[in-house]
Motif scaffolding. Structure first.
Motif, PDB file in Angstrom:
ATOM      1  N   ILE A 139      35.055   1.178  52.710  1.00  0.00           N
ATOM      2  CA  ILE A 139      34.196   2.199  53.304  1.00  0.00           C
ATOM      3  C   ILE A 139      34.527   3.518  52.614  1.00  0.00           C
ATOM      4  CG2 ILE A 139      33.629   3.406  55.442  1.00  0.00           C
ATOM      5  CD1 ILE A 139      34.544   0.716  56.857  1.00  0.00           C
ATOM      6  N   ALA A 140      33.513   4.180  52.052  1.00  0.00           N
ATOM      7  CA  ALA A 140      33.730   5.360  51.211  1.00  0.00           C
ATOM      8  C   ALA A 140      34.346   6.525  51.976  1.00  0.00           C
ATOM      9  CB  ALA A 140      32.419   5.786  50.550  1.00  0.00           C
ATOM     10  N   ASN A 141      33.879   6.771  53.180  1.00  0.00           N
ATOM     11  CA  ASN A 141      34.467   7.796  54.034  1.00  0.00           C
ATOM     12  C   ASN A 141      34.513   9.175  53.373  1.00  0.00           C
ATOM     13  OD1 ASN A 141      35.617   8.794  56.371  1.00  0.00           O
ATOM     14  ND2 ASN A 141      37.697   8.239  55.782  1.00  0.00           N
ATOM     15  N   ILE A 142      33.380   9.598  52.824  1.00  0.00           N
ATOM     16  CA  ILE A 142      33.303  10.957  52.277  1.00  0.00           C
ATOM     17  C   ILE A 142      32.046  11.669  52.777  1.00  0.00           C
ATOM     18  CG2 ILE A 142      34.781  10.675  50.249  1.00  0.00           C
ATOM     19  CD1 ILE A 142      32.201  10.340  48.590  1.00  0.00           C
ATOM     20  N   GLU A 143      31.906  11.678  54.085  1.00  0.00           N
ATOM     21  CA  GLU A 143      30.817  12.440  54.682  1.00  0.00           C
ATOM     22  C   GLU A 143      31.069  13.918  54.406  1.00  0.00           C
ATOM     23  OE1 GLU A 143      29.549  11.205  58.698  1.00  0.00           O
ATOM     24  OE2 GLU A 143      31.191   9.767  58.527  1.00  0.00           O
ATOM     25  N   ALA A 180      28.400   3.905  53.853  1.00  0.00           N
ATOM     26  CA  ALA A 180      28.443   3.706  52.398  1.00  0.00           C
ATOM     27  C   ALA A 180      29.696   2.927  51.996  1.00  0.00           C
ATOM     28  CB  ALA A 180      28.412   5.055  51.687  1.00  0.00           C
ATOM     29  N   ILE A 181      29.504   1.980  51.089  1.00  0.00           N
ATOM     30  CA  ILE A 181      30.599   1.138  50.602  1.00  0.00           C
ATOM     31  C   ILE A 181      30.820   1.456  49.124  1.00  0.00           C
ATOM     32  CG2 ILE A 181      31.380  -1.234  50.166  1.00  0.00           C
ATOM     33  CD1 ILE A 181      31.236  -0.513  53.151  1.00  0.00           C
ATOM     34  N   GLU A 182      32.078   1.664  48.782  1.00  0.00           N
ATOM     35  CA  GLU A 182      32.435   1.959  47.395  1.00  0.00           C
ATOM     36  C   GLU A 182      33.193   0.789  46.778  1.00  0.00           C
ATOM     37  OE1 GLU A 182      35.938   4.334  46.309  1.00  0.00           O
ATOM     38  OE2 GLU A 182      36.286   4.645  48.459  1.00  0.00           O
ATOM     39  N   SER A 219      30.345   4.297  43.614  1.00  0.00           N
ATOM     40  CA  SER A 219      31.676   4.557  43.100  1.00  0.00           C
ATOM     41  C   SER A 219      31.711   6.020  42.706  1.00  0.00           C
ATOM     42  CB  SER A 219      31.989   3.662  41.903  1.00  0.00           C
ATOM     43  OG  SER A 219      33.384   3.650  41.650  1.00  0.00           O
ATOM     44  N   PHE A 220      32.878   6.611  42.711  1.00  0.00           N
ATOM     45  CA  PHE A 220      32.986   8.028  42.353  1.00  0.00           C
ATOM     46  C   PHE A 220      34.357   8.274  41.751  1.00  0.00           C
ATOM     47  CE2 PHE A 220      33.516   7.267  46.880  1.00  0.00           C
ATOM     48  CZ  PHE A 220      34.785   7.743  47.143  1.00  0.00           C
ATOM     49  N   GLY A 242      22.900  12.903  37.987  1.00  0.00           N
ATOM     50  CA  GLY A 242      23.695  14.104  37.745  1.00  0.00           C
ATOM     51  C   GLY A 242      24.413  14.625  38.976  1.00  0.00           C
ATOM     52  N   VAL A 243      24.462  13.839  40.041  1.00  0.00           N
ATOM     53  CA  VAL A 243      25.085  14.288  41.284  1.00  0.00           C
ATOM     54  C   VAL A 243      26.593  14.461  41.106  1.00  0.00           C
ATOM     55  CG1 VAL A 243      25.604  13.656  43.682  1.00  0.00           C
ATOM     56  CG2 VAL A 243      23.328  13.249  42.753  1.00  0.00           C
ATOM     57  N   THR A 244      27.067  15.635  41.472  1.00  0.00           N
ATOM     58  CA  THR A 244      28.497  15.903  41.562  1.00  0.00           C
ATOM     59  C   THR A 244      28.759  16.486  42.949  1.00  0.00           C
ATOM     60  OG1 THR A 244      28.349  18.143  40.672  1.00  0.00           O
ATOM     61  CG2 THR A 244      28.722  16.353  39.087  1.00  0.00           C
ATOM     62  N   PHE A 245      29.990  16.365  43.391  1.00  0.00           N
ATOM     63  CA  PHE A 245      30.365  16.934  44.683  1.00  0.00           C
ATOM     64  C   PHE A 245      31.850  17.242  44.659  1.00  0.00           C
ATOM     65  CE2 PHE A 245      31.015  12.405  44.996  1.00  0.00           C
ATOM     66  CZ  PHE A 245      32.202  12.269  45.703  1.00  0.00           C
ATOM     67  N   ASN A 246      32.251  18.170  45.480  1.00  0.00           N
ATOM     68  CA  ASN A 246      33.678  18.447  45.645  1.00  0.00           C
ATOM     69  C   ASN A 246      34.206  17.520  46.728  1.00  0.00           C
ATOM     70  OD1 ASN A 246      33.694  20.351  43.676  1.00  0.00           O
ATOM     71  ND2 ASN A 246      33.920  22.103  45.022  1.00  0.00           N
ATOM     72  N   HIS A 247      35.182  16.683  46.324  1.00  0.00           N
ATOM     73  CA  HIS A 247      35.723  15.686  47.245  1.00  0.00           C
ATOM     74  C   HIS A 247      36.381  16.403  48.430  1.00  0.00           C
ATOM     75  CE1 HIS A 247      37.745  12.228  48.847  1.00  0.00           C
ATOM     76  NE2 HIS A 247      37.211  11.449  47.906  1.00  0.00           N
ATOM     77  N   PRO A 248      36.001  16.038  49.657  1.00  0.00           N
ATOM     78  CA  PRO A 248      36.509  16.761  50.836  1.00  0.00           C
ATOM     79  C   PRO A 248      38.001  16.583  51.095  1.00  0.00           C
ATOM     80  CG  PRO A 248      35.197  14.858  51.509  1.00  0.00           C
ATOM     81  CD  PRO A 248      35.056  14.971  50.018  1.00  0.00           C
ATOM     82  N   ARG A 249      38.639  15.571  50.514  1.00  0.00           N
ATOM     83  CA  ARG A 249      40.072  15.374  50.774  1.00  0.00           C
ATOM     84  C   ARG A 249      40.968  15.837  49.629  1.00  0.00           C
ATOM     85  NH1 ARG A 249      37.775  10.669  52.558  1.00  0.00           N
ATOM     86  NH2 ARG A 249      38.732   9.410  50.935  1.00  0.00           N
ATOM     87  N   VAL A 250      40.370  16.472  48.620  1.00  0.00           N
ATOM     88  CA  VAL A 250      41.186  17.032  47.536  1.00  0.00           C
ATOM     89  C   VAL A 250      41.482  18.486  47.892  1.00  0.00           C
ATOM     90  CG1 VAL A 250      41.299  17.613  45.082  1.00  0.00           C
ATOM     91  CG2 VAL A 250      40.206  15.472  45.814  1.00  0.00           C
TER      92      VAL A 250
END
Length: 188
Positions: free
Chosen positions: A81-85, A92-94, A131-132, A154-162
């Motif tokens: 489970i991706a867990n990056i809401e 979502a599954i990664e 995958s990310f 081209g989707v990028t995002f700032n990972h919430p747990r970094v």
């Protein structure tokens, strides 16, 4: 507990005798180059136990990746489970992986990840797998492309747990593969 197989690999539950390898891959600076922290032995042990527990509860998780010829655990590969809401919906599954450096360069991750995709789409009827990775993680991005995933427009995002203390690791790229695209690529 589910076990998956490929010509060279077994994907299975983690065992007590795998602890040293699990600790190794979670503290190795090369393996963890694109992660904000390394895990201590105690933290790695807790994580390994949690991974097994989640696999038993949900059927999703990062399986130990075992080399059939030797029975040696090399790292992990699996669906989780991706867990990056809010960047992805809660369901979502990664597909993800981590491999001890001495096993790099033999295609093990690609082989294991392809089996995970097959399992996800054929056995679990997932509509999509993502995958990310950190934008600069060219090794993982190359695996994503080899297994048929495509950079999501081209989707990028700032990972919430970094944490903010590691700004160079925050920006991640998102790759996706739909069940329909997987089926189409499997038949061509």
């Amino acid at each position: 507990m589910l076990t998956l197989e490929t010509p060279r690999l077994i994907l299975r539950e983690w065992r007590a005798e795998d602890r040293d390898l699990f600790r190794e891959i979670n503290r190795d600076p090369k393996v963890m180059e694109f992660f904000a922290f390394r895990r201590s032995h105690a933290e790695a042990d807790v994580m390994m136990d949690k991974v097994n527990e989640l696999m038993r509860e949900t059927g999703f998780g990062f399986y130990a990746l075992e080399l059939k010829d030797t029975g040696e655990a090399m790292g992990f590969c699996g669906l989780s489970i991706a867990n990056i809401e809010p960047f992805l919906p809660p369901q979502a599954i990664e597909v993800g992986w981590r491999l001890a450096t001495r096993f790099w360069g033999h295609g093990y991750v690609t082989e294991g990840a392809r089996e995970c995709l097959r399992h996800g789409f054929e056995d679990r009827n997932l509509p999509e797998i993502v995958s990310f990775a950190v934008t600069g993680n060219t090794r993982s991005r190359a695996v994503m492309e080899r297994i048929g995933m495509r950079h999501a427009g081209g989707v990028t995002f700032n990972h919430p747990r970094v944490p903010d203390t590691h700004p160079h690791l925050q920006e991640h790229v998102l790759y996706r593969l739909s069940a329909e695209d997987w089926r189409n690529s499997a038949t061509t």
